[in-house]
Design an enzyme around this catalytic site. Structure first.
Site, PDB file in Angstrom:
ATOM      1  N   GLU A   1     -88.671  14.617  19.352  1.00  0.00           N
ATOM      2  CA  GLU A   1     -87.755  13.778  18.571  1.00  0.00           C
ATOM      3  C   GLU A   1     -88.379  12.396  18.453  1.00  0.00           C
ATOM      4  O   GLU A   1     -89.000  11.900  19.399  1.00  0.00           O
ATOM      5  CB  GLU A   1     -86.389  13.698  19.263  1.00  0.00           C
ATOM      6  CG  GLU A   1     -85.637  15.027  19.184  1.00  0.00           C
ATOM      7  CD  GLU A   1     -84.195  14.943  19.674  1.00  0.00           C
ATOM      8  OE1 GLU A   1     -83.934  14.242  20.659  1.00  0.00           O
ATOM      9  OE2 GLU A   1     -83.335  15.587  19.047  1.00  0.00           O
TER      10      GLU A   1
ATOM     11  N   GLU B   1     -84.085  19.441  23.893  1.00  0.00           N
ATOM     12  CA  GLU B   1     -84.426  18.331  24.806  1.00  0.00           C
ATOM     13  C   GLU B   1     -83.647  18.586  26.076  1.00  0.00           C
ATOM     14  O   GLU B   1     -82.443  18.333  26.144  1.00  0.00           O
ATOM     15  CB  GLU B   1     -84.022  16.990  24.173  1.00  0.00           C
ATOM     16  CG  GLU B   1     -84.773  16.631  22.911  1.00  0.00           C
ATOM     17  CD  GLU B   1     -86.234  16.271  23.168  1.00  0.00           C
ATOM     18  OE1 GLU B   1     -86.623  16.092  24.339  1.00  0.00           O
ATOM     19  OE2 GLU B   1     -86.994  16.196  22.189  1.00  0.00           O
TER      20      GLU B   1
ATOM     21  N   ASN C   1     -74.768  11.210  28.571  1.00  0.00           N
ATOM     22  CA  ASN C   1     -75.430  10.094  29.255  1.00  0.00           C
ATOM     23  C   ASN C   1     -75.914   8.996  28.297  1.00  0.00           C
ATOM     24  O   ASN C   1     -75.967   7.831  28.667  1.00  0.00           O
ATOM     25  CB  ASN C   1     -76.538  10.577  30.193  1.00  0.00           C
ATOM     26  CG  ASN C   1     -77.606  11.385  29.522  1.00  0.00           C
ATOM     27  OD1 ASN C   1     -77.459  11.786  28.364  1.00  0.00           O
ATOM     28  ND2 ASN C   1     -78.696  11.647  30.222  1.00  0.00           N
TER      29      ASN C   1
ATOM     30  N   CYS D   1     -82.504  11.862  31.763  1.00  0.00           N
ATOM     31  CA  CYS D   1     -83.443  12.994  31.899  1.00  0.00           C
ATOM     32  C   CYS D   1     -84.826  12.475  32.279  1.00  0.00           C
ATOM     33  O   CYS D   1     -85.630  13.192  32.851  1.00  0.00           O
ATOM     34  CB  CYS D   1     -83.513  13.762  30.593  1.00  0.00           C
ATOM     35  SG  CYS D   1     -83.843  12.693  29.188  1.00  0.00           S
TER      36      CYS D   1
HETATM   37  P1  NAP Z   1     -74.872  19.976  29.493  1.00  0.00           P
HETATM   38  O1  NAP Z   1     -73.825  20.415  30.429  1.00  0.00           O
HETATM   39  O2  NAP Z   1     -75.952  20.922  29.166  1.00  0.00           O
HETATM   40  O3  NAP Z   1     -74.113  19.496  28.185  1.00  0.00           O
HETATM   41  C1  NAP Z   1     -74.788  18.988  27.072  1.00  0.00           C
HETATM   42  C2  NAP Z   1     -73.992  19.248  25.822  1.00  0.00           C
HETATM   43  O4  NAP Z   1     -73.873  20.655  25.641  1.00  0.00           O
HETATM   44  C3  NAP Z   1     -72.573  18.708  25.870  1.00  0.00           C
HETATM   45  O5  NAP Z   1     -72.184  18.331  24.575  1.00  0.00           O
HETATM   46  C4  NAP Z   1     -71.775  19.931  26.297  1.00  0.00           C
HETATM   47  O6  NAP Z   1     -70.444  19.861  25.917  1.00  0.00           O
HETATM   48  C5  NAP Z   1     -72.499  21.015  25.525  1.00  0.00           C
HETATM   49  N1  NAP Z   1     -72.328  22.356  26.070  1.00  0.00           N
HETATM   50  C6  NAP Z   1     -72.149  22.741  27.343  1.00  0.00           C
HETATM   51  N2  NAP Z   1     -72.070  24.088  27.406  1.00  0.00           N
HETATM   52  C7  NAP Z   1     -72.201  24.549  26.137  1.00  0.00           C
HETATM   53  C8  NAP Z   1     -72.192  25.845  25.548  1.00  0.00           C
HETATM   54  N3  NAP Z   1     -72.055  26.958  26.283  1.00  0.00           N
HETATM   55  N4  NAP Z   1     -72.341  25.949  24.212  1.00  0.00           N
HETATM   56  C9  NAP Z   1     -72.492  24.843  23.449  1.00  0.00           C
HETATM   57  N5  NAP Z   1     -72.502  23.593  23.955  1.00  0.00           N
HETATM   58  C10 NAP Z   1     -72.359  23.446  25.281  1.00  0.00           C
HETATM   59  O7  NAP Z   1     -75.619  18.682  30.003  1.00  0.00           O
HETATM   60  P2  NAP Z   1     -74.977  17.365  30.563  1.00  0.00           P
HETATM   61  O8  NAP Z   1     -74.672  17.567  31.991  1.00  0.00           O
HETATM   62  O9  NAP Z   1     -73.908  16.872  29.687  1.00  0.00           O
HETATM   63  O10 NAP Z   1     -76.207  16.340  30.388  1.00  0.00           O
HETATM   64  C11 NAP Z   1     -77.132  16.141  31.350  1.00  0.00           C
HETATM   65  C12 NAP Z   1     -78.377  16.975  31.107  1.00  0.00           C
HETATM   66  O11 NAP Z   1     -78.955  16.617  29.866  1.00  0.00           O
HETATM   67  C13 NAP Z   1     -79.443  16.706  32.144  1.00  0.00           C
HETATM   68  O12 NAP Z   1     -80.041  17.905  32.537  1.00  0.00           O
HETATM   69  C14 NAP Z   1     -80.436  15.830  31.395  1.00  0.00           C
HETATM   70  O13 NAP Z   1     -81.728  15.884  31.919  1.00  0.00           O
HETATM   71  C15 NAP Z   1     -80.336  16.376  30.024  1.00  0.00           C
HETATM   72  N6  NAP Z   1     -80.806  15.394  29.042  1.00  0.00           N
HETATM   73  C16 NAP Z   1     -81.984  15.624  28.434  1.00  0.00           C
HETATM   74  C17 NAP Z   1     -82.481  14.703  27.539  1.00  0.00           C
HETATM   75  C18 NAP Z   1     -83.803  14.933  26.864  1.00  0.00           C
HETATM   76  O14 NAP Z   1     -84.063  14.249  25.886  1.00  0.00           O
HETATM   77  N7  NAP Z   1     -84.624  15.847  27.326  1.00  0.00           N
HETATM   78  C19 NAP Z   1     -81.755  13.546  27.242  1.00  0.00           C
HETATM   79  C20 NAP Z   1     -80.537  13.348  27.878  1.00  0.00           C
HETATM   80  C21 NAP Z   1     -80.069  14.297  28.778  1.00  0.00           C
HETATM   81  P3  NAP Z   1     -69.287  19.669  26.996  1.00  0.00           P
HETATM   82  O15 NAP Z   1     -69.861  18.851  28.105  1.00  0.00           O
HETATM   83  O16 NAP Z   1     -68.233  18.987  26.281  1.00  0.00           O
HETATM   84  O17 NAP Z   1     -68.951  21.041  27.442  1.00  0.00           O
END
Ligand code: NAP
Length: 499
Positions: A479, A271, A172, A305
């Protein structure tokens, strides 16, 4: 947007888009070299405004991941010995290059992620600020010298880099989530392997090129783009060679990674997801509150997020608030982010569009009123029309799940106690927003809310100079701010016996 309009837009931008896509490296960055993935494997990068393939990049294998971590381990000792000034200078140069190339980098980000160009430029600026901030922090890493309480011995307290780090970022904010981790890692003297999300690898690859040009030594930052993120990262986490994992993404994946990190007791920064309450009291400035809600909801098409997920408005002003927010959101132009005047781009993929549709259908089924929007437009791409719902039932799924789309869900409340209890009734605790002109209430409610951050009469909290992070299932660590670098430093105490 009609498919005809989308095609016209691509023709108009075609030459420049192709040039920007051509210029970005498509290989893995390992040990300072751009190399193909094992077997020449590639993954497709899609344009979410059309669903069509933009280009292909290397699809790293588990063996590629190991090679990247080995390169980070090999570079660690020398990088730890560099002076803080050298590391600060590299970050400063990278900050400057991000600004020099902001137009191309923004276009690249819009193409792979969908956000409008103006927002993409905003993200590049925000991302660059992490480098500027941590360039200063690099030269301020301090220690201590102390006399033991009983006298005689002295304590020397030193700060040292944690060691090789694994960094995982979401789609994102493809650039800012990278610099938010790489900035403090480089400032502290840590090497790393960074893995961007498979949907948005291009911004990270462009950042790798910039870091090389900025003079970063070989092997300090290694980039692995990969479709099989779990298969590539788990062996690295369990290898015993990495000392830290910094992850931004969903709580679901964060929990899996925390379990994996327990194996070798890695330091972790997490995060994770949010479910932000946005509370508007009856004494708030309504215009300010609507503007705040618009910012907190519509930044990044709601795919943040920090997005306002549950909007609680005092019952005496809920209807008026909904009407005004509906007017604002209903007037936003939806379309391909490269087009002039577009304020709302597509969602990241089909699954995201389907989920937002389901959540809206569920809320309407439970009695919510649609003020504006309510569905995905016809045609190609993963768009969703900006939507305002009033009278959203607390039982609606969007009360407990991140909407991650341009949908404002308004629920009326009557008392302060009731709304604070509702706001805290979630396992998440990243950010809360409060709009009120009553000073005592502002402080009372800010203190009572269970979240790592509070936006008081403001709809955006992200700032590289402030500590960003959540409590409860929204994460661990902070962070940015003046503690952000601590996540990448170990404290060593040296006891000195004086004769
Ligand atoms: P996600 O599915 O958890 O993916 C995040 C990252 O983790 C991607 O690079 C993904 O790679 C990788 N990933 C997925 N499964 C993994 C595994 N088993 N082992 C290692 N890496 C793995 O999250 P998203 O849907 O992309 O992002 C949205 C989420 O991020 C939301 O819940 C949002 O709230 C959160 N977010 C939090 C913050 C914060 O600062 N708190 C900031 C931004 C976003 P692939 O997608 O390539 O598999």
């Amino acid at each position: 947007m009609s498919s005809q309009t989308a095609q016209q837009a691509q023709q108009r931008n075609g030459g420049r888009e192709a040039a920007v896509l051509d210029a970005v490296p498509k290989q893995l960055l390992i040990g300072g070299q751009w190399i193909d993935a094992e077997g020449g494997a590639t993954l497709e990068v899609l344009d979410p405004s059309t669903g069509r393939v933009l280009c292909e990049v290397a699809d790293g294998s588990p063996a590629d991941g190991v090679a990247a971590l080995d390169a980070a381990v090999a570079a660690q000792a020398d990088f730890a010995k560099t002076s803080p000034r050298e590391r600060a200078d590299i970050l400063t140069r990278a900050f400057e290059l991000l600004h020099e190339r902001i137009d191309d980098l923004a276009l690249l980000m819009t193409l792979e992620m969908g956000k409008p160009i103006a927002e993409a430029k905003g993200e590049i600026t925000y991302a660059a600020e992490f480098f500027r901030h941590f360039a200063s922090e690099a030269t301020r890493i301090s220690g201590g010298y102390q006399t033991a309480p009983a006298g005689g011995a002295r304590f020397l307290i030193a700060r040292q880099p944690v060691g090789p780090c694994l960094l995982i970022t979401p789609w994102n904010f493809p650039m800012a989530m990278g610099t938010r981790k790489l900035g403090p890692a480089i400032a502290a003297g840590c090497t790393s392997v960074i893995k961007p999300a498979h949907q948005t690898p291009l911004s990270m690859l462009a950042l790798g090129q910039i870091l090389i040009e900025a003079g970063l030594p070989e092997g300090v930052v290694n980039i692995v783009t990969a479709e099989r993120s779990g298969a590539v990262m788990e062996p690295l986490i369990r290898s015993g060679k990495a000392r830290k994992l910094s992850f931004t993404g969903s709580t679901k994946v964060g929990k899996i990674l925390l379990e994996q990190c327990a194996d070798k007791v890695l330091r972790t920064s997490m995060e994770l997801g949010g479910n932000a309450p946005f509370i508007v009291f009856e004494d708030a400035d309504l215009e300010e509150a609507v503007a705040g809600a618009l910012a907190a909801k519509m930044r990044n098409m709601g795919e943040a997020c920090t997005a306002a997920n549950r909007i609680y408005v005092h019952e005496s002003i809920a209807e008026e608030f909904g009407r005004r927010l509906g007017e604002e959101m209903g007037g936003m132009t939806v379309g391909r982010g490269t087009e002039e005047g577009v304020r709302v781009g597509p969602l990241i993929d089909q699954a995201a569009q389907d989920k937002v549709t389901e959540l809206v259908t569920d809320a309407v089924g439970l009695g919510a009123t649609v003020v504006t929007g309510g569905s995905a437009p016809e045609g190609e791409g993963y768009f969703f029309t900006p939507t305002v719902l009033t009278g959203v039932s607390p039982q609606a799924r969007m009360g407990t799940e991140e909407i991650f789309g341009p949908v404002a869900a308004i629920t009326p409340f009557s008392t302060e106690e009731e709304v604070v209890a509702a706001a805290n009734d979630t396992p998440f605790g990243l950010v809360s927003y409060v709009f009120t002109n009553d000073l005592r209430r502002a402080l009372r409610v800010s203190e009572a809310l269970e979240s790592g951050m509070v936006g008081l009469n403001q709809g955006v909290v992200s700032n590289p100079a402030a500590p960003f992070g959540g409590v409860k299932e929204s994460g661990l660590g902070r962070e940015g701010g003046d503690t952000g670098i601590d996540e990448f430093l170990e404290t060593k105490y040296i006891g000195i016996a004086l004769a």
